[in-house]
Design a protein around this motif. Sequence first.
Motif, PDB file in Angstrom:
ATOM      1  N   TYR A 125     -67.208 -22.197  12.781  1.00  0.00           N
ATOM      2  CA  TYR A 125     -67.916 -23.466  12.932  1.00  0.00           C
ATOM      3  C   TYR A 125     -69.390 -23.177  13.132  1.00  0.00           C
ATOM      4  CZ  TYR A 125     -63.480 -25.881  13.549  1.00  0.00           C
ATOM      5  OH  TYR A 125     -62.235 -26.402  13.349  1.00  0.00           O
ATOM      6  N   ARG A 126     -70.207 -24.112  12.708  1.00  0.00           N
ATOM      7  CA  ARG A 126     -71.663 -23.986  12.837  1.00  0.00           C
ATOM      8  C   ARG A 126     -72.130 -24.800  14.025  1.00  0.00           C
ATOM      9  NH1 ARG A 126     -75.289 -20.977  10.791  1.00  0.00           N
ATOM     10  NH2 ARG A 126     -77.354 -21.786  10.483  1.00  0.00           N
ATOM     11  N   PHE A 127     -72.934 -24.173  14.887  1.00  0.00           N
ATOM     12  CA  PHE A 127     -73.533 -24.819  16.051  1.00  0.00           C
ATOM     13  C   PHE A 127     -75.041 -24.619  15.964  1.00  0.00           C
ATOM     14  CE2 PHE A 127     -69.281 -23.478  17.215  1.00  0.00           C
ATOM     15  CZ  PHE A 127     -68.745 -24.648  17.718  1.00  0.00           C
ATOM     16  N   ALA A 128     -75.713 -25.616  15.407  1.00  0.00           N
ATOM     17  CA  ALA A 128     -77.165 -25.556  15.171  1.00  0.00           C
ATOM     18  C   ALA A 128     -77.486 -24.329  14.318  1.00  0.00           C
ATOM     19  CB  ALA A 128     -77.934 -25.594  16.468  1.00  0.00           C
ATOM     20  N   ASP A 129     -78.113 -23.317  14.907  1.00  0.00           N
ATOM     21  CA  ASP A 129     -78.492 -22.128  14.139  1.00  0.00           C
ATOM     22  C   ASP A 129     -77.520 -20.966  14.340  1.00  0.00           C
ATOM     23  OD1 ASP A 129     -79.179 -21.680  16.784  1.00  0.00           O
ATOM     24  OD2 ASP A 129     -80.948 -20.489  16.280  1.00  0.00           O
TER      25      ASP A 129
END
Length: 142
Positions: A125-129
């Motif tokens: 999963y992507r969390f901001a950067d």
Amino acid sequence: MFKKSFVAALLSIILAVMAGTSAFAEEPKSPEVEKALVKVEHTNAKIYDEVEKTQVKAQALYEKYLENLNKEQDAAKQEQLIAEYNKDIDALIAKLDEKTQNMTRKGVEKATEAGLTVEVKWVTYRFADREALIDPMVVISW
């Protein structure tokens, strides 16, 4: 000639699918198994909800960080902002990881007790950067 071989191949595939359909028939589920499957889906839904909440928090934290970083001209203060942001975002993701692993562990235990075979599947999963692996459950069999 091409049409004949195409039709022959198509008929072969259709016959194979028809003959193999009974092999893929689903065995009936007991009420306990049904309950366990619902619990697994409920646990996964909670995990996805927690991931989504953390993604929103991470994005807000990232936007605030970028805003403050662009305002600041002093290199030492910029380094401090970077260090602060890294600490905060890492803590946010670590908290989510700990929470979801706990949820998954409990879910796997309950599912196994009910007779399900489950597997933990790591999903990126992507969390901001940043990216992080989170672990929902996948039912293999019952």
